[in-house]
Scaffold this motif. Sequence first.
Motif, PDB file in Angstrom:
ATOM      1  N   GLN A  23      -3.460 -77.322  -9.485  1.00 15.00           N
ATOM      2  CA  GLN A  23      -4.092 -78.537 -10.005  1.00 15.00           C
ATOM      3  C   GLN A  23      -3.528 -78.903 -11.388  1.00 15.00           C
ATOM      4  OE1 GLN A  23      -5.982 -75.809  -9.227  1.00 15.00           O
ATOM      5  NE2 GLN A  23      -7.420 -75.355 -10.858  1.00 15.00           N
ATOM      6  N   TYR A  73      -4.678 -80.937   1.445  1.00 13.50           N
ATOM      7  CA  TYR A  73      -5.084 -80.087   0.331  1.00 13.50           C
ATOM      8  C   TYR A  73      -5.090 -80.842  -1.001  1.00 13.50           C
ATOM      9  CZ  TYR A  73      -5.499 -75.798  -2.408  1.00 13.50           C
ATOM     10  OH  TYR A  73      -5.929 -74.821  -3.256  1.00 13.50           O
ATOM     11  N   VAL A 112      -8.477 -81.837  -2.611  1.00 13.57           N
ATOM     12  CA  VAL A 112      -9.151 -80.653  -3.159  1.00 13.57           C
ATOM     13  C   VAL A 112      -8.621 -80.364  -4.567  1.00 13.57           C
ATOM     14  CG1 VAL A 112      -9.528 -78.183  -2.854  1.00 13.57           C
ATOM     15  CG2 VAL A 112      -9.543 -79.701  -0.871  1.00 13.57           C
ATOM     16  N   LEU A 113      -7.312 -80.468  -4.750  1.00  9.27           N
ATOM     17  CA  LEU A 113      -6.722 -80.235  -6.063  1.00  9.27           C
ATOM     18  C   LEU A 113      -7.170 -81.296  -7.067  1.00  9.27           C
ATOM     19  CD1 LEU A 113      -3.071 -79.250  -5.086  1.00  9.27           C
ATOM     20  CD2 LEU A 113      -4.907 -77.744  -5.860  1.00  9.27           C
ATOM     21  N   ALA A 139      -9.995 -82.929  -6.975  1.00 13.51           N
ATOM     22  CA  ALA A 139     -11.400 -82.656  -7.285  1.00 13.51           C
ATOM     23  C   ALA A 139     -11.532 -81.524  -8.298  1.00 13.51           C
ATOM     24  CB  ALA A 139     -12.157 -82.319  -6.011  1.00 13.51           C
ATOM     25  N   ARG A 140     -10.620 -80.585  -8.290  1.00 11.29           N
ATOM     26  CA  ARG A 140     -10.652 -79.460  -9.240  1.00 11.29           C
ATOM     27  C   ARG A 140     -10.177 -79.851 -10.635  1.00 11.29           C
ATOM     28  NH1 ARG A 140      -8.128 -74.344  -5.955  1.00 11.29           N
ATOM     29  NH2 ARG A 140      -9.785 -74.165  -4.403  1.00 11.29           N
ATOM     30  N   SER A 141      -9.446 -80.942 -10.747  1.00 13.87           N
ATOM     31  CA  SER A 141      -8.889 -81.369 -12.027  1.00 13.87           C
ATOM     32  C   SER A 141      -9.812 -82.391 -12.688  1.00 13.87           C
ATOM     33  CB  SER A 141      -7.504 -81.983 -11.814  1.00 13.87           C
ATOM     34  OG  SER A 141      -7.012 -82.473 -13.024  1.00 13.87           O
ATOM     35  N   ASP A 142     -10.084 -82.198 -13.969  1.00 15.12           N
ATOM     36  CA  ASP A 142     -10.937 -83.130 -14.705  1.00 15.12           C
ATOM     37  C   ASP A 142     -10.212 -84.402 -15.110  1.00 15.12           C
ATOM     38  OD1 ASP A 142     -13.078 -81.372 -14.588  1.00 15.12           O
ATOM     39  OD2 ASP A 142     -12.554 -80.414 -16.493  1.00 15.12           O
TER      40      ASP A 142
END
Length: 85
Positions: free
Chosen positions: A5, A35, A38-39, A41-44
């Motif tokens: 990410q 995928y 998902v990455l 969503a994990r990154s602000d």
Amino acid sequence: MMPLQVKLQRVVKATKDEAMTVEQAAEYLKVPKQYIPVLVARSDDLKMIGDETIIAKRDKTNIWLVGACVGLFFFTVAVLPGMLG
């Protein structure tokens, strides 16, 4: 090794428009395109626009900094000389 990410965040911010398609990101990271959300969503600092585009979020603190500089300049040029003499 850098997390995926973070790698995605850096490559999106390095593009000219700070945007990238899901296919481009999947090709760059060599992961399945399912995928990529998902990455993101994990990154602000990233967000999805629709189902196909990844963009970098804008930093809003720069507007406050510019406003403070303009206010300080106005005070220095217009108010301070009147107070001193």
